[in-house]
Design a protein around this motif. Structure first.
Motif, short mmCIF file in Angstrom:
data_model
loop_
_atom_site.label_atom_id
_atom_site.label_comp_id
_atom_site.label_asym_id
_atom_site.label_seq_id
_atom_site.Cartn_x
_atom_site.Cartn_y
_atom_site.Cartn_z
N GLY A 1 0.84 -1.14 -0.07
CA GLY A 1 -0.19 0.06 -0.04
C GLY A 1 1.10 1.11 -0.07
O GLY A 1 0.44 2.31 0.35
N ALA A 2 2.29 1.20 -0.43
CA ALA A 2 3.03 2.14 -0.19
C ALA A 2 2.87 3.42 -1.47
O ALA A 2 2.13 2.87 -2.43
CB ALA A 2 4.47 1.82 -0.47
N ARG A 3 3.32 4.44 -1.42
CA ARG A 3 3.31 5.34 -2.47
C ARG A 3 4.40 4.86 -3.28
O ARG A 3 5.35 4.34 -2.98
CB ARG A 3 3.60 6.85 -1.77
CG ARG A 3 2.58 7.43 -0.76
CD ARG A 3 3.09 8.58 -0.14
NE ARG A 3 2.24 9.25 0.84
CZ ARG A 3 2.06 8.80 1.86
NH1 ARG A 3 3.29 8.09 2.53
NH2 ARG A 3 1.33 9.58 2.88
N VAL A 4 4.15 5.38 -4.54
CA VAL A 4 5.03 4.97 -5.67
C VAL A 4 6.60 5.44 -5.36
O VAL A 4 7.64 4.93 -5.53
CB VAL A 4 4.66 5.49 -7.04
CG1 VAL A 4 4.69 6.94 -7.32
CG2 VAL A 4 5.58 4.68 -8.11
N SER A 5 6.61 6.63 -4.75
CA SER A 5 8.03 7.30 -4.43
C SER A 5 8.72 6.37 -3.31
O SER A 5 9.90 6.50 -3.22
CB SER A 5 7.78 8.85 -4.03
OG SER A 5 6.80 8.89 -2.83
N GLU A 6 7.79 5.95 -2.31
CA GLU A 6 8.26 5.26 -1.32
C GLU A 6 9.03 3.89 -1.82
O GLU A 6 9.94 3.24 -1.29
CB GLU A 6 7.22 4.82 -0.28
CG GLU A 6 6.84 6.07 0.45
CD GLU A 6 5.77 5.75 1.32
OE1 GLU A 6 5.37 6.49 2.01
OE2 GLU A 6 4.71 4.85 1.16
N ILE A 7 8.20 3.35 -2.94
CA ILE A 7 9.00 1.97 -3.55
C ILE A 7 10.03 2.23 -4.23
O ILE A 7 11.05 1.45 -4.21
CB ILE A 7 7.72 1.03 -4.29
CG1 ILE A 7 6.43 0.81 -3.39
CG2 ILE A 7 8.18 0.08 -5.17
CD1 ILE A 7 6.81 -0.18 -2.28
N LYS A 14 5.97 10.87 3.65
CA LYS A 14 5.98 12.24 3.39
C LYS A 14 6.50 12.82 4.72
O LYS A 14 6.19 12.51 5.74
CB LYS A 14 4.50 12.75 3.17
CG LYS A 14 3.92 12.41 1.88
CD LYS A 14 2.50 13.12 1.71
CE LYS A 14 2.23 12.87 0.43
NZ LYS A 14 0.67 13.44 0.22
N GLY A 15 7.38 13.98 4.42
CA GLY A 15 7.66 14.68 5.52
C GLY A 15 8.98 13.87 6.60
O GLY A 15 9.16 14.30 7.65
N GLY A 16 9.55 12.77 5.68
CA GLY A 16 10.49 12.09 6.32
C GLY A 16 10.05 11.01 7.41
O GLY A 16 10.69 10.55 8.27
N LEU A 53 -0.96 2.97 5.83
CA LEU A 53 -0.78 3.98 4.65
C LEU A 53 0.14 5.16 5.07
O LEU A 53 0.47 5.90 4.13
CB LEU A 53 -2.35 4.47 4.41
CG LEU A 53 -3.12 3.53 3.92
CD1 LEU A 53 -4.76 3.98 3.52
CD2 LEU A 53 -2.77 3.07 2.18
N GLY A 54 0.30 5.20 6.34
CA GLY A 54 1.11 6.32 6.65
C GLY A 54 0.50 7.71 6.95
O GLY A 54 1.19 8.72 6.86
#
Length: 305
Positions: free
Chosen positions: A147-153, A177-179, A274-275
């Motif tokens: 369920g991660a964001r594409v930037s995280e993967i 986001k935001g570290g 989801l964070g």
């Protein structure tokens, strides 16, 4: 000659850049919004921030509402409110005339969730006999499995993922986001895809680069896969799977959340996965599942129609 109002805007932009550390793109957006606001007020003979009243601000909002989307108008209102709050705090204005001006309501758009069948077809679409197909399958399995964001993967390194595979109880660390860091489970399908890719595909892709790149997912030049390339992978997989919906890597994140809630997962657990910093952000997915229940009820119950 610069008007006192324009000078106040400049002071405010310098403040948010230096004191609040806002990103350059955010500051540029404020500059555009407030530039339009200054022009609007100048057309009414107002050149000082101290002379602005709630009447002019309301008229400005109405003028925007006649030609722009509610989301754009809301952004302008935020910019104007922040400017006047700053001017009041700095003694440039005796009051904050924007304090009671509210942005327009934005219609809530439900995230587009794919069905489990559609997701399965997309995950099975890459040709796993090819090097890039193994990489693409890994990308898609990780997106839906975590369920991660594409930037995280695409930001993952090999060591981070192999550590999660070696110790499943430790989970996979994602930098959001935001570290903000969070830990998510790495499912068996995603772990198997990663293992297969590391053995059969990544060494070949890595040979194209002049120097070693720690990234897990590599492009054909041996460098870290970009978000844009990940988007293209998703589009190609959806087309191959004959999924006609307008999809993006984020579609798998939406589907991950929706399918978890459909399966009985607790909302707070989904929030953590989801964070999201607030559960209110996650609650939109409950609307999706309720809509799904309505559809099933209407289709299956003899007295629903």
């Amino acid at each position: 000659m610069t008007s006192p109002l324009a000078a106040a805007v400049t002071d405010y932009l310098n403040h948010v850049r230096a004191e609040r550390g806002l990103a350059a793109n955010t500051v540029a957006a404020y500059r555009r919004d407030l530039g339009r606001y200054v022009e609007f007020l100048a057309g009414r003979g107002i050149t000082s921030v101290a002379d602005v009243t709630a009447v002019e601000i309301t008229e400005f909002v109405r003028s925007l509402s006649a030609e722009q989307a509610a989301s754009s108008v809301a952004r302008h209102v935020v910019s104007v409110r922040n400017l006047h709050a700053f001017a009041h705090e700095e003694g440039l204005s005796p009051a904050n005339p924007a304090a009671d001006v509210s942005p327009p309501r934005i219609a809530q758009r439900l995230p587009k969730a794919l069905s489990i069948d559609e997701v399965t077809r997309i995950l099975e679409a890459p040709d796993r006999t090819e090097v890039t197909g193994l990489r693409d399958a890994t990308l898609l399995e990780l997106l839906y499995g975590t369920g991660a964001r594409v930037s995280e993967i695409v930001g993952l390194d090999v060591d981070e993922v192999t550590a999660a595979i070696a110790d499943p109880d430790a989970g996979l660390r994602l930098l959001g986001k935001g570290g903000k860091e969070r830990i998510v489970p790495l499912g068996s399908y995603a772990a198997a895809a990663v293992g297969d890719y590391l053995v059969r595909a990544r060494p070949t892709l890595a040979q194209a680069a002049a120097r070693h790149d720690p990234a897990l997912l590599l492009n054909q030049r041996g460098r870290r896969l970009s978000r844009q390339s990940a988007w293209a992978v998703m589009q190609a997989a959806a087309k191959r799977a004959r999924v006609d919906a307008d999809v993006s890597p984020h579609s798998l994140r939406h589907s991950f959340a929706t399918h978890l809630l459909d399966g009985g997962a607790d909302l707070r657990v989904v929030q953590e996965l989801l964070g999201h910093s607030s559960v209110a952000t996650t609650q939109i997915y409950t609307l999706v599942t309720i809509e799904h229940l309505r559809e099933v009820h209407a289709a299956a119950h003899p007295r629903a129609r």
